[in-house]
Design a protein around this motif. Structure first.
Motif, PDB file in Angstrom:
ATOM      1  N   GLY A  11       0.886  -1.211   0.122  1.00  0.00           N
ATOM      2  CA  GLY A  11       0.028   0.034   0.143  1.00  0.00           C
ATOM      3  C   GLY A  11       0.834   1.345   0.118  1.00  0.00           C
ATOM      4  N   GLN A  12       2.027   1.045   0.350  1.00  0.00           N
ATOM      5  CA  GLN A  12       2.912   2.446   0.365  1.00  0.00           C
ATOM      6  C   GLN A  12       3.478   2.779  -0.998  1.00  0.00           C
ATOM      7  OE1 GLN A  12       6.111   1.968   3.080  1.00  0.00           O
ATOM      8  NE2 GLN A  12       6.902   3.997   2.607  1.00  0.00           N
ATOM      9  N   ILE A  25       3.059  -0.429  -3.783  1.00  0.00           N
ATOM     10  CA  ILE A  25       3.415  -1.932  -3.457  1.00  0.00           C
ATOM     11  C   ILE A  25       2.473  -2.892  -3.199  1.00  0.00           C
ATOM     12  CG2 ILE A  25       4.743  -3.332  -1.761  1.00  0.00           C
ATOM     13  CD1 ILE A  25       6.493  -0.699  -1.040  1.00  0.00           C
ATOM     14  N   PHE A  26       2.285  -3.785  -4.093  1.00  0.00           N
ATOM     15  CA  PHE A  26       1.388  -4.743  -3.800  1.00  0.00           C
ATOM     16  C   PHE A  26       1.611  -6.315  -3.346  1.00  0.00           C
ATOM     17  CE2 PHE A  26       1.953  -5.421  -8.301  1.00  0.00           C
ATOM     18  CZ  PHE A  26       1.927  -6.929  -8.696  1.00  0.00           C
ATOM     19  N   GLY A  99      -1.641   8.984   3.058  1.00  0.00           N
ATOM     20  CA  GLY A  99      -0.454   8.899   2.165  1.00  0.00           C
ATOM     21  C   GLY A  99      -0.052   7.292   1.899  1.00  0.00           C
ATOM     22  N   ARG A 100      -1.121   6.578   2.121  1.00  0.00           N
ATOM     23  CA  ARG A 100      -1.040   4.987   2.058  1.00  0.00           C
ATOM     24  C   ARG A 100      -2.237   4.395   1.369  1.00  0.00           C
ATOM     25  NH1 ARG A 100      -1.622   0.389   5.242  1.00  0.00           N
ATOM     26  NH2 ARG A 100      -0.496  -1.231   4.687  1.00  0.00           N
ATOM     27  N   TYR A 101      -2.210   3.683   0.296  1.00  0.00           N
ATOM     28  CA  TYR A 101      -3.285   2.801  -0.263  1.00  0.00           C
ATOM     29  C   TYR A 101      -3.715   1.832   0.878  1.00  0.00           C
ATOM     30  CZ  TYR A 101      -3.332   4.715  -4.910  1.00  0.00           C
ATOM     31  OH  TYR A 101      -3.532   5.425  -5.908  1.00  0.00           O
ATOM     32  N   GLN A 102      -5.044   1.698   0.977  1.00  0.00           N
ATOM     33  CA  GLN A 102      -5.553   0.857   1.910  1.00  0.00           C
ATOM     34  C   GLN A 102      -6.133  -0.640   1.005  1.00  0.00           C
ATOM     35  OE1 GLN A 102      -5.490   1.395   5.426  1.00  0.00           O
ATOM     36  NE2 GLN A 102      -4.383   2.892   4.312  1.00  0.00           N
ATOM     37  N   LEU A 103      -5.430  -1.654   1.332  1.00  0.00           N
ATOM     38  CA  LEU A 103      -5.630  -3.076   0.548  1.00  0.00           C
ATOM     39  C   LEU A 103      -7.251  -3.429   0.948  1.00  0.00           C
ATOM     40  CD1 LEU A 103      -4.182  -4.921  -0.924  1.00  0.00           C
ATOM     41  CD2 LEU A 103      -3.730  -6.154   1.170  1.00  0.00           C
TER      42      LEU A 103
END
Length: 109
Positions: A11-12, A25-26, A99-103
């Motif tokens: 998520g970063q 990043i996944f 600032g970070r994607y939430q899975l």
């Protein structure tokens, strides 16, 4: 020797240290887990060590989107923290928080 703990998380949003692309990043491999052919295709003068985390990114540059596999030594935190335009982002993540994607819950282990 046990694998090194990863510096970055799923998520970063990160950017490449040398090449002009950024991504989210996944997935993370604790150490190199790609083919020897892929590894040998990297010019020797910039070839990363295998004994470090490698990250799977939904990546973008000015022209296109793609999936990248990048060593930890070649990543930096992304200062933009803006969205990544890769079309698979919405399949894997719910959105950006702090600032970070939430899975998405269905994607979490």
């Amino acid at each position: 020797m046990p694998p090194k703990l990863s510096k970055y998380t799923i998520g970063q949003i990160v950017r490449h240290r040398i090449f002009p692309f950024r991504g989210v990043i996944f997935d993370v491999d604790p150490e190199f887990a790609n083919t020897e052919e892929w590894y040998e295709a990297i010019p020797a003068e910039v070839r990363p060590r295998k004994d470090q985390p490698f990250y799977h990114l939904l990546a973008e540059n000015a022209q296109t989107t793609y999936v990248a596999y990048v060593s930890e030594q070649n990543l930096l935190p992304d200062d933009e923290n803006g969205p990544i335009r890769h079309p698979m982002v919405t399949e894997m993540f719910d959105g950006i928080v702090a600032g970070r994607y939430q899975l998405k819950p269905a994607r979490a282990n």
